[in-house]
Scaffold this motif. Structure first.
Motif, PDB file in Angstrom:
ATOM      1  N   CYS A 207      35.037  79.486  35.046  1.00  0.00           N
ATOM      2  CA  CYS A 207      35.045  78.980  36.419  1.00  0.00           C
ATOM      3  C   CYS A 207      35.074  77.456  36.429  1.00  0.00           C
ATOM      4  O   CYS A 207      34.788  76.799  35.417  1.00  0.00           O
ATOM      5  CB  CYS A 207      33.845  79.500  37.190  1.00  0.00           C
ATOM      6  SG  CYS A 207      32.266  79.032  36.494  1.00  0.00           S
ATOM      7  N   ASN A 208      35.397  76.930  37.589  1.00  0.00           N
ATOM      8  CA  ASN A 208      35.456  75.480  37.796  1.00  0.00           C
ATOM      9  C   ASN A 208      36.377  74.785  36.788  1.00  0.00           C
ATOM     10  O   ASN A 208      36.016  73.755  36.213  1.00  0.00           O
ATOM     11  CB  ASN A 208      34.060  74.861  37.723  1.00  0.00           C
ATOM     12  CG  ASN A 208      33.167  75.355  38.854  1.00  0.00           C
ATOM     13  OD1 ASN A 208      33.638  75.522  39.970  1.00  0.00           O
ATOM     14  ND2 ASN A 208      31.918  75.632  38.539  1.00  0.00           N
ATOM     15  N   ASP A 211      42.357  71.645  37.819  1.00  0.00           N
ATOM     16  CA  ASP A 211      43.799  71.834  37.590  1.00  0.00           C
ATOM     17  C   ASP A 211      44.310  70.921  36.477  1.00  0.00           C
ATOM     18  O   ASP A 211      45.233  71.264  35.744  1.00  0.00           O
ATOM     19  CB  ASP A 211      44.588  71.547  38.889  1.00  0.00           C
ATOM     20  CG  ASP A 211      44.394  72.668  39.911  1.00  0.00           C
ATOM     21  OD1 ASP A 211      43.793  73.706  39.555  1.00  0.00           O
ATOM     22  OD2 ASP A 211      44.833  72.489  41.057  1.00  0.00           O
ATOM     23  N   CYS A 234      38.673  82.730  40.455  1.00  0.00           N
ATOM     24  CA  CYS A 234      39.015  81.994  41.680  1.00  0.00           C
ATOM     25  C   CYS A 234      38.202  82.546  42.833  1.00  0.00           C
ATOM     26  O   CYS A 234      37.980  83.751  42.919  1.00  0.00           O
ATOM     27  CB  CYS A 234      40.495  82.151  42.004  1.00  0.00           C
ATOM     28  SG  CYS A 234      41.536  81.396  40.796  1.00  0.00           S
ATOM     29  N   TYR A 235      37.748  81.674  43.666  1.00  0.00           N
ATOM     30  CA  TYR A 235      36.962  82.098  44.826  1.00  0.00           C
ATOM     31  C   TYR A 235      37.815  82.027  46.083  1.00  0.00           C
ATOM     32  O   TYR A 235      38.492  81.011  46.324  1.00  0.00           O
ATOM     33  CB  TYR A 235      35.729  81.209  44.988  1.00  0.00           C
ATOM     34  CG  TYR A 235      34.839  81.244  43.777  1.00  0.00           C
ATOM     35  CD1 TYR A 235      34.051  82.359  43.511  1.00  0.00           C
ATOM     36  CD2 TYR A 235      34.801  80.179  42.893  1.00  0.00           C
ATOM     37  CE1 TYR A 235      33.239  82.407  42.386  1.00  0.00           C
ATOM     38  CE2 TYR A 235      33.994  80.209  41.774  1.00  0.00           C
ATOM     39  CZ  TYR A 235      33.208  81.325  41.524  1.00  0.00           C
ATOM     40  OH  TYR A 235      32.419  81.367  40.411  1.00  0.00           O
ATOM     41  N   THR A 237      40.504  81.998  48.742  1.00  0.00           N
ATOM     42  CA  THR A 237      41.944  81.765  48.699  1.00  0.00           C
ATOM     43  C   THR A 237      42.312  80.638  47.740  1.00  0.00           C
ATOM     44  O   THR A 237      43.466  80.254  47.639  1.00  0.00           O
ATOM     45  CB  THR A 237      42.453  81.392  50.108  1.00  0.00           C
ATOM     46  OG1 THR A 237      41.699  80.266  50.564  1.00  0.00           O
ATOM     47  CG2 THR A 237      42.289  82.554  51.076  1.00  0.00           C
ATOM     48  N   GLU A 238      41.293  80.125  47.105  1.00  0.00           N
ATOM     49  CA  GLU A 238      41.539  79.014  46.185  1.00  0.00           C
ATOM     50  C   GLU A 238      42.480  79.460  45.052  1.00  0.00           C
ATOM     51  O   GLU A 238      42.259  80.490  44.423  1.00  0.00           O
ATOM     52  CB  GLU A 238      40.203  78.573  45.586  1.00  0.00           C
ATOM     53  CG  GLU A 238      40.321  77.429  44.619  1.00  0.00           C
ATOM     54  CD  GLU A 238      38.985  77.217  43.891  1.00  0.00           C
ATOM     55  OE1 GLU A 238      38.958  76.388  42.987  1.00  0.00           O
ATOM     56  OE2 GLU A 238      38.010  77.907  44.247  1.00  0.00           O
ATOM     57  N   LEU A 239      43.512  78.685  44.823  1.00  0.00           N
ATOM     58  CA  LEU A 239      44.459  79.026  43.767  1.00  0.00           C
ATOM     59  C   LEU A 239      44.516  77.911  42.732  1.00  0.00           C
ATOM     60  O   LEU A 239      44.588  76.743  43.097  1.00  0.00           O
ATOM     61  CB  LEU A 239      45.863  79.205  44.346  1.00  0.00           C
ATOM     62  CG  LEU A 239      46.131  80.473  45.150  1.00  0.00           C
ATOM     63  CD1 LEU A 239      47.544  80.445  45.678  1.00  0.00           C
ATOM     64  CD2 LEU A 239      45.940  81.690  44.264  1.00  0.00           C
ATOM     65  N   PRO A 240      44.474  78.285  41.466  1.00  0.00           N
ATOM     66  CA  PRO A 240      44.635  77.223  40.466  1.00  0.00           C
ATOM     67  C   PRO A 240      46.082  76.781  40.407  1.00  0.00           C
ATOM     68  O   PRO A 240      46.980  77.514  40.808  1.00  0.00           O
ATOM     69  CB  PRO A 240      44.228  77.931  39.169  1.00  0.00           C
ATOM     70  CG  PRO A 240      44.512  79.368  39.398  1.00  0.00           C
ATOM     71  CD  PRO A 240      44.332  79.614  40.866  1.00  0.00           C
ATOM     72  N   ASN A 241      46.290  75.608  39.928  1.00  0.00           N
ATOM     73  CA  ASN A 241      47.656  75.115  39.785  1.00  0.00           C
ATOM     74  C   ASN A 241      47.739  74.281  38.515  1.00  0.00           C
ATOM     75  O   ASN A 241      47.716  73.066  38.550  1.00  0.00           O
ATOM     76  CB  ASN A 241      48.044  74.278  41.008  1.00  0.00           C
ATOM     77  CG  ASN A 241      49.491  73.817  40.935  1.00  0.00           C
ATOM     78  OD1 ASN A 241      50.294  74.397  40.188  1.00  0.00           O
ATOM     79  ND2 ASN A 241      49.823  72.767  41.666  1.00  0.00           N
ATOM     80  N   GLY A 266      48.136  81.167  37.685  1.00  0.00           N
ATOM     81  CA  GLY A 266      48.185  79.864  38.343  1.00  0.00           C
ATOM     82  C   GLY A 266      48.931  78.807  37.553  1.00  0.00           C
ATOM     83  O   GLY A 266      48.610  77.625  37.655  1.00  0.00           O
ATOM     84  N   LYS A 316      49.734  85.033  40.100  1.00  0.00           N
ATOM     85  CA  LYS A 316      49.622  83.879  40.975  1.00  0.00           C
ATOM     86  C   LYS A 316      50.321  82.651  40.391  1.00  0.00           C
ATOM     87  O   LYS A 316      49.820  81.527  40.454  1.00  0.00           O
ATOM     88  CB  LYS A 316      48.167  83.548  41.287  1.00  0.00           C
ATOM     89  CG  LYS A 316      47.441  84.643  42.048  1.00  0.00           C
ATOM     90  CD  LYS A 316      46.031  84.241  42.390  1.00  0.00           C
ATOM     91  CE  LYS A 316      45.336  85.348  43.182  1.00  0.00           C
ATOM     92  NZ  LYS A 316      43.945  85.052  43.488  1.00  0.00           N
TER      93      LYS A 316
END
Lengths: 379, 177
Positions: A207-208, A211, A234-235, A237-241, A266, A316
């Motif tokens: 987690c955390n 990006d 991911c919490y 709607t947060e999406l990694p990028n 992501g 994602k």
């Protein structure tokens, strides 16, 4: 000759003898040592502790690893010598798993597991009194490294693991904790250190993850992998990028190496064109697998059967949609179909099966290769 | 033949075949540097070796003068900044031959003689002798308590009680190894 003359001659000889006695050791010391005379201890030792460092080191090297650690208690000199020479001291092999955790109070614990996943012991490291690198001086870690709960992969942990005197050769590294205190530089340095041995790298439910932490450059530091999983928690709607793209994907397959699985979540840099290039490289690897080497002579005929599989998962990933992949790779990936590709060089057939499962945001591509043929065996 | 002189007063001289004495890398280098001098007529004083120790050295080199030369490995200097893979290059296993077992001064009352021999082997760079001597000491202290080791090696505990307690805590994990 008078007595007086004889006495004078004796005195002269005595003086000459004394001079030679003093001169010869100086002359010899210069030659024997070839260096300054300071290298030589002044007297023969009556106690072991008076020996120079080298024999002491040599004695310590012949001890089992756990005994060497205990010898630090013998005296200050032993302690400093053992720490100084830890690189060449015996090391305890740890082929199982090592799990790092940092609990809510900030205490770092290290759990040691054997090959059969039975816990051997737990080590609790309080504050900065005992540093991790000191703990690991005399242990040669292979097997699996887990960075579990808490800030277990924080920079202060990774930086210690990167100390030059530590030997860590894990086959698998799993990050599952909180990576908010992990910087790109520390992570990259750590992956570079384990690159000679690592085959599987997971960011699994970690987690955390910023990006900016993961990109092609950082993952590339781990080299060619058999398995790679980038699957953060991911919490909402947060999406990694992550700026991980086709470079990472294509770096995992070459003429000598194919991965078993790659899981990307992501990773916006991966494109359908990159996936197509990956599949082609993977298939070409199989097509060339049965070809004889130049100059080889056939010695035997036998039935050959081999199979391999690879699974790609994209979740994602902004540019990877089932439709886009179908368009780019449709001729290579037939849903639930079989595709025979003749290998003329060997007169056998390589069979690929590919299955694409997709839902809203996830695409799995699993493809298998089978080689079944009567073939020549070349040496 | 080469003459070696102890550091005693008066010095004690030993005559040793050149082949045997060249097991000492220190003396071999010196003889090579002095090529052209008549070294058979020039005793070589060894300022750090007394007569009983030199006698042992001479006995050992004469016994082993026909042994195949040991494989030389570059010595690894420990340096935290060195990121080499020297850690994979551990010392090969050393087995003490039967003759050497009887040769080494291993009785407790000869302990200091053994340490002097190690010192001389180190000074004269006779690696195989240094190896077997160190192996013997390592075997002797292996599995023993810290107190026993201090006693055997005539070493004093120079830690303060606080330092010792802290270090014990630091290495407590080693008990589980």
């Amino acid at each position: 000759m008078s007595v007086a003359t004889l006495e004078a001659e004796v005195a002269r000889l005595q003086v000459e003898n004394d001079r030679l006695k003093h001169t010869l050791p100086d002359f010899t010391e210069r030659i024997v040592c070839g260096k300054s005379t300071g290298r030589l201890p002044g007297n023969s030792p009556k106690q072991f502790s008076q020996l120079p460092d080298r024999p002491l080191e040599q004695v310590l090297r012949f001890l089992p690893a756990h005994q060497v650690v205990k010898m630090r208690l013998v005296s200050r000199r032993f302690n400093s010598l053992i720490k100084k020479c830890s690189k060449t001291m015996p090391k305890k092999e740890c082929n199982g798993s090592v799990l790092f955790e940092i609990n809510l109070t900030g205490q770092l614990t290290v759990d040691w597991f054997d090959d059969s996943s039975s816990k051997i012991t737990t080590t609790k490291l309080a504050g900065d009194e005992v540093t991790l690198s000191e703990l690991l001086r005399f242990i040669r870690i292979s097997g699996r490294l887990y960075f579990s709960h808490g800030l277990s992969a924080a920079d202060k942990v990774l930086d210690q693991l990167c100390k030059a005197w530590l030997t860590i050769r894990p086959e698998m590294v799993i990050f599952t904790g909180n990576l908010s205190h992990t910087s790109r530089d520390s992570l990259k340095a750590f992956l570079r250190k384990v690159e000679p041995s690592i085959r599987w790298l997971h960011f699994q439910n970690a987690c955390n993850i910023a990006d900016s932490l993961l990109n092609d450059d950082v993952i590339g530091a781990a080299g060619c992998l058999v398995g790679l999983m980038i699957k953060p928690v991911c919490y909402g709607t947060e999406l990694p990028n992550f700026t991980i793209g086709d470079n990472t994907l294509l770096a995992m397959v070459d003429a000598d190496h194919v991965p078993s699985y790659l899981y990307f979540m992501g990773c916006s840099g991966i494109t359908p064109g990159g996936i197509r290039a990956f599949i082609q490289k993977w298939m070409n690897k199989w097509m060339k697998k049965g070809e004889p080497k130049a100059g080889a002579n056939s010695t035997d005929y036998r039935h050959r059967y081999e199979c391999d599989w690879c699974k790609l998962t994209f979740y994602k990933c902004a540019n990877v949609t089932p439709a886009a992949v179908e368009e780019a790779c449709g001729d290579l990936l037939k849903k639930d179909s079989r595709m025979g590709v003749p290998n003329r060089a060997m007169n056998d057939r390589v069979w690929f099966t590919a299955s694409c499962c997709s839902n809203k945001r996830r695409l799995d591509i699993r493809f298998n290769a089978y080689v079944s043929a009567e073939c020549c065996v070349f040496v | 033949m080469i003459q070696l002189c102890s550091n005693d007063d008066p010095p004690v001289s030993f005559t040793v075949p050149r082949k045997a004495v060249e097991l000492s890398k220190t003396i071999k280098t010196m003889l090579e540097d002095l090529e052209g001098f008549d070294m058979e007529q020039t005793p070589i004083p060894l300022p750090n070796v007394d007569a009983p120790t030199l006698e042992l050295i001479v006995k050992w080199v004469e016994q082993h003068q026909d042994d195949p030369p040991p494989v030389e490995k570059p010595r690894v200097e420990d340096d935290d900044s060195d990121d080499s893979d020297a850690d994979d290059d551990q010392e090969p296993e050393v087995v003490i031959p039967e003759w050497d077992k009887k040769f080494l001064p291993t009785d407790d009352e000869q302990k200091n003689q053994l340490f002097k021999l190690l010192n001389a082997a180190n000074y004269l760079e006779i690696k195989p002798l240094l190896d077997i001597g160190c192996k013997y000491v390592a075997d002797k202290i292996s599995g023993q308590t810290v107190e026993w080791v201090r006693d055997y090696l005539n070493m004093e505990n120079d830690y303060t009680p606080e330092e010792e307690a802290k270090l014990k805590e630091e290495i407590a994990w080693a008990e589980g190894l």
